[in-house]
Enzyme design. Structure first.
Site, PDB file in Angstrom:
ATOM      1  N   ASN A  48       9.266  15.206 -19.532  1.00  0.00           N
ATOM      2  CA  ASN A  48      10.485  15.913 -19.909  1.00  0.00           C
ATOM      3  C   ASN A  48      10.300  16.592 -21.266  1.00  0.00           C
ATOM      4  OD1 ASN A  48      10.614  13.153 -20.927  1.00  0.00           O
ATOM      5  ND2 ASN A  48      12.761  13.485 -21.447  1.00  0.00           N
ATOM      6  N   VAL A  49      10.992  17.716 -21.409  1.00  0.00           N
ATOM      7  CA  VAL A  49      10.947  18.512 -22.629  1.00  0.00           C
ATOM      8  C   VAL A  49      12.382  18.866 -22.987  1.00  0.00           C
ATOM      9  CG1 VAL A  49      10.115  20.638 -23.709  1.00  0.00           C
ATOM     10  CG2 VAL A  49       8.679  19.459 -22.009  1.00  0.00           C
ATOM     11  N   GLU A  50      12.887  18.228 -24.050  1.00  0.00           N
ATOM     12  CA  GLU A  50      14.266  18.473 -24.469  1.00  0.00           C
ATOM     13  C   GLU A  50      14.369  19.734 -25.325  1.00  0.00           C
ATOM     14  OE1 GLU A  50      15.871  13.884 -24.473  1.00  0.00           O
ATOM     15  OE2 GLU A  50      15.572  14.868 -26.392  1.00  0.00           O
ATOM     16  N   CYS A  59      13.365  18.653 -16.983  1.00  0.00           N
ATOM     17  CA  CYS A  59      13.023  17.336 -16.459  1.00  0.00           C
ATOM     18  C   CYS A  59      11.516  17.277 -16.213  1.00  0.00           C
ATOM     19  CB  CYS A  59      13.750  17.082 -15.155  1.00  0.00           C
ATOM     20  SG  CYS A  59      15.545  17.010 -15.310  1.00  0.00           S
ATOM     21  N   GLU A  61      10.027  16.299 -13.593  1.00  0.00           N
ATOM     22  CA  GLU A  61       9.716  16.794 -12.250  1.00  0.00           C
ATOM     23  C   GLU A  61       9.585  18.310 -12.225  1.00  0.00           C
ATOM     24  OE1 GLU A  61      11.985  12.913 -11.867  1.00  0.00           O
ATOM     25  OE2 GLU A  61      12.077  14.695 -13.134  1.00  0.00           O
ATOM     26  N   CYS A  92      16.818  12.236 -10.951  1.00  0.00           N
ATOM     27  CA  CYS A  92      18.203  12.696 -10.847  1.00  0.00           C
ATOM     28  C   CYS A  92      18.367  13.532  -9.572  1.00  0.00           C
ATOM     29  CB  CYS A  92      18.584  13.516 -12.084  1.00  0.00           C
ATOM     30  SG  CYS A  92      17.771  15.129 -12.194  1.00  0.00           S
TER      31      CYS A  92
END
Length: 138
Positions: A48-50, A59, A61, A92
């Protein structure tokens, strides 16, 4: 067609853990990694990369599916997603849809309850058939 090789779930988990450790999660501290086996034997993955604008975070995925296509395409056959503790994490809803689109109903997913096919984790999934039938499955 020959039967696919057995899935090395521990190898997928270890790759997912490696990628989780590279996640960029400065806001939530919720790091996620994922690894997927492709029908040609490749393993693809993501983390994940915020983003400060939360809605544009990616996400794990999403990164995995991007690597799938960037490295030649194919179909996901098995996927293992982990959280910071290295154990199975259920993707999710948005990501389940990505897995369905890129692995289909036969794709296997390691879940907190064990290995399940996508038909169990995304029942009555929306897919390409829905687009060609105008929303009617009759």
């Amino acid at each position: 067609m020959t039967d696919p090789a057995p899935v090395d779930w521990e190898a997928l988990r270890l790759r997912a853990v490696e990628l989780m450790e590279r996640a960029y999660a400065p806001y939530s501290q919720f790091r996620v990694g994922v690894a997927g086996l492709v029908d040609d034997g490749r393993v693809v993955g993501g983390c994940n990369v915020e983003n400060a604008a939360y809605g544009v975070a990616l996400c794990a995925e999403c990164g995995m599916v991007s690597e799938l296509h960037a490295s030649g395409g194919g179909r996901l056959t098995a996927v293992f997603c982990v959280g910071s503790d290295g154990t199975a994490l259920m993707p999710c809803g948005r990501c389940r849809q990505l897995l369905w689109e890129n692995g289909g109903p036969e794709c296997l997913l390691m879940t907190p309850e064990g290995v399940l096919p996508m038909t169990a984790v995304l029942p009555q999934a929306f897919g390409v058939d829905d687009l060609t039938h105008g929303g009617s499955r009759s």
